[in-house]
Design an enzyme around this catalytic site. Structure first.
Site, PDB file in Angstrom:
ATOM      1  N   LYS A  87      -9.954  -3.464  -3.180  1.00 51.15           N
ATOM      2  CA  LYS A  87     -10.024  -3.258  -1.728  1.00 51.15           C
ATOM      3  C   LYS A  87     -11.483  -3.073  -1.322  1.00 51.15           C
ATOM      4  CE  LYS A  87      -7.244  -0.655   1.591  1.00 51.15           C
ATOM      5  NZ  LYS A  87      -6.534   0.615   1.770  1.00 51.15           N
TER       6      LYS A  87
HETATM    7  C1  E4P Z   1      -4.230   1.122   4.213  1.00 50.86           C
HETATM    8  O1  E4P Z   1      -4.646   0.211   3.547  1.00 50.86           O
HETATM    9  C2  E4P Z   1      -5.075   1.915   5.112  1.00 50.86           C
HETATM   10  O2  E4P Z   1      -6.102   2.501   4.397  1.00 50.86           O
HETATM   11  C3  E4P Z   1      -4.250   2.934   5.834  1.00 50.86           C
HETATM   12  O3  E4P Z   1      -3.069   2.307   6.323  1.00 50.86           O
HETATM   13  C4  E4P Z   1      -4.994   3.655   6.921  1.00 50.86           C
HETATM   14  O4  E4P Z   1      -4.070   4.453   7.631  1.00 50.86           O
HETATM   15  P1  E4P Z   1      -4.527   5.639   8.604  1.00 50.86           P
HETATM   16  O5  E4P Z   1      -5.160   5.049   9.815  1.00 50.86           O
HETATM   17  O6  E4P Z   1      -3.240   6.355   8.919  1.00 50.86           O
HETATM   18  O7  E4P Z   1      -5.489   6.496   7.826  1.00 50.86           O
END
Ligand code: E4P
Length: 217
Positions: A87
């Site tokens: 990622k």
């Molecule tokens: C997933 O890949 C993201 O990091 C995550 O959905 C972010 O979510 P949030 O905005 O609730 O922190």
């Protein structure tokens, strides 16, 4: 549409896996910290445990913001399992890293996507997934779901293979709306996934069936 769970909590990942609907897992440094997983080797081992629970893709986020650091971390993480998807944040160095990993057949998920232009760049660089953050846009009175529609249109215009992984899901309706728009994947907390099970007419209907069955016996 694929379902990913957005957590580093092993119990929740196991519960979603046992439900039989799980296609993968996404994590981020904040979700790791929430579970008290700190330090590079603990984080590395935690990813190993997640890969042992699920069959599908597991997104593991790099911490470095430099190209060389991203490459080093991503190469290290990818050795855990073929399931690992590196990622990478949407930055200039991130785009270069996406291209590097694409050239080296290592899967990537470009995170922190907030515009169609960012998604287009990530797709051009060969990202396997882009993660637009719906909830965080809604939080600032912008329209997260419109972003998913716009990216869908752009990717369909040019047949990009990059999958739209809708992230930052806040509630059940986000999942349903993403499915209507044609998001390839949704990553959501367990509560939003199991929330899709509920309908009061199902509850009252089941109660009536069971009551009537009792009467007949
Ligand atoms: C997933 O890949 C993201 O990091 C995550 O959905 C972010 O979510 P949030 O905005 O609730 O922190």
């Amino acid at each position: 549409m694929k379902f990913f769970i957005d957590t580093a909590n092993l119990d929740q990942i196991t519960e979603a896996q046992n439900l039989g609907i799980l296609d993968g897992v996404t994590t981020n440094p904040s979700l790791m910290a929430k579970e008290g997983i700190t330090g590079n080797s603990n984080i590395f081992n935690h990813y190993k445990k997640i890969c042992e629970i699920v069959d599908g893709d597991v997104s593991a986020e790099v911490i470095s913001t430099e190209f060389n650091g991203m490459v080093e971390e991503g190469n290290h993480l990818s050795k855990i399992s073929d399931q690992i998807v590196v990622k990478i944040p949407m930055t200039k160095n991130g785009v270069k890293a996406l291209k590097y990993f694409s050239n080296n057949n290592i899967k990537t998920n470009c995170t922190l996507i907030f515009s169609p232009g960012q998604a287009l760049l990530a797709a051009k660089a060969g990202a396997d997934y882009v993660s637009p953050f719906i909830g965080r846009l809604d939080d600032i009175t912008s329209d997260g779901l419109s972003l998913i529609s716009e990216i869908r249109q752009v990717f369909d215009n040019y047949n990009f293979k990059t999958e739209i992984l809708s992230a930052s899901i806040r509630h059940n309706m986000h999942i349903i709306d993403c499915a209507k728009i044609g998001s390839d994947v949704v990553t959501a907390p367990l509560s939003s996934i199991v929330g899709l099970l509920n309908h009061p007419l199902t509850d009252s209907g089941l109660k009536k069936f069971l009551d009537d069955h009792k009467k007949g016996n």
